[in-house]
Design a protein around this motif. Structure first.
Motif, short mmCIF file in Angstrom:
data_model
loop_
_atom_site.label_atom_id
_atom_site.label_comp_id
_atom_site.label_asym_id
_atom_site.label_seq_id
_atom_site.Cartn_x
_atom_site.Cartn_y
_atom_site.Cartn_z
N GLU A 65 42.75 11.95 24.35
CA GLU A 65 44.07 12.53 24.58
C GLU A 65 44.49 12.21 26.01
N ARG A 97 32.35 13.26 27.54
CA ARG A 97 32.81 12.54 26.34
C ARG A 97 34.34 12.45 26.35
N GLU A 133 30.27 18.63 28.73
CA GLU A 133 29.40 19.54 28.00
C GLU A 133 28.15 19.85 28.82
N PHE A 164 42.00 13.05 28.96
CA PHE A 164 41.18 14.26 28.81
C PHE A 164 39.76 13.86 28.47
N VAL A 165 38.81 14.62 29.01
CA VAL A 165 37.39 14.48 28.66
C VAL A 165 36.83 15.88 28.41
N ASN A 166 35.75 15.91 27.66
CA ASN A 166 34.98 17.14 27.46
C ASN A 166 33.70 17.00 28.26
N ALA A 168 38.02 12.69 25.13
CA ALA A 168 38.66 13.58 24.16
C ALA A 168 39.80 12.87 23.43
N THR A 222 31.44 24.06 27.33
CA THR A 222 32.23 22.84 27.51
C THR A 222 33.49 23.13 28.30
N ARG A 227 37.13 21.29 29.14
CA ARG A 227 38.06 20.22 28.75
C ARG A 227 39.07 20.07 29.88
N ALA A 228 39.14 18.86 30.46
CA ALA A 228 40.04 18.65 31.59
C ALA A 228 40.39 17.17 31.69
N ARG A 229 41.40 16.91 32.51
CA ARG A 229 41.85 15.53 32.72
C ARG A 229 41.07 14.86 33.85
#
Length: 139
Positions: free
Chosen positions: A112, A108, A40, A36-38, A110, A45, A47-49
């Protein structure tokens, strides 16, 4: 639900929003496929893979549109991210069309990981001389 399960024709990803990054960019960020990344932007923002895609130029973030359902029922509510809401409201001079590539973004990690739902059998398909998927011979 069958539309959610229809795979993207290029990546075969289903049921979610994903971020396409050049492998060099992903390496520099310390992320790989399924992380996962954010992303921005000045507008918010996403949030996705990550889906590593060599066709995306380095230092470019590509996020397909089409998900981002906020309302609905079991198969649509809170599914994916509405990417259009995160674009800067800039227009192309003379046409008034949305300036798709005008939004600057910061990516960025995340920290995860969760597998992307894809139909790919091979994690890193290649089509080059080193490891061709189909061997061409002359008869």
């Amino acid at each position: 639900p069958w539309l959610q399960a229809t795979p993207d024709p290029l990546t075969t990803v289903t049921w979610s929003t994903w971020v396409e990054l050049n492998p060099q960019t992903a390496d520099r960020l310390g992320v790989g496929r399924h992380d996962f990344v954010n992303v921005e932007t000045p507008e918010g923002t996403v949030r996705a893979r990550v889906y590593d895609a060599p066709v995306v130029p380095p230092n470019v973030v590509a996020i397909p549109i089409g998900q981002g359902h906020e309302f609905g029922r079991r198969w649509t509510e809170d599914r994916g991210a509405n990417v259009l809401q995160k674009l800067s409201p800039q227009a192309v001079a003379g046409s008034g069309a949305l300036a798709w590539g005008a939004t600057r973004a910061r990516v960025r990690p995340a920290n995860e990981f969760k597998l992307l739902p894809t139909l790919e059998v091979i994690e890193s398909p290649r089509n080059d001389g080193e490891d061709p998927p189909v061997k061409i011979t002359r008869g």
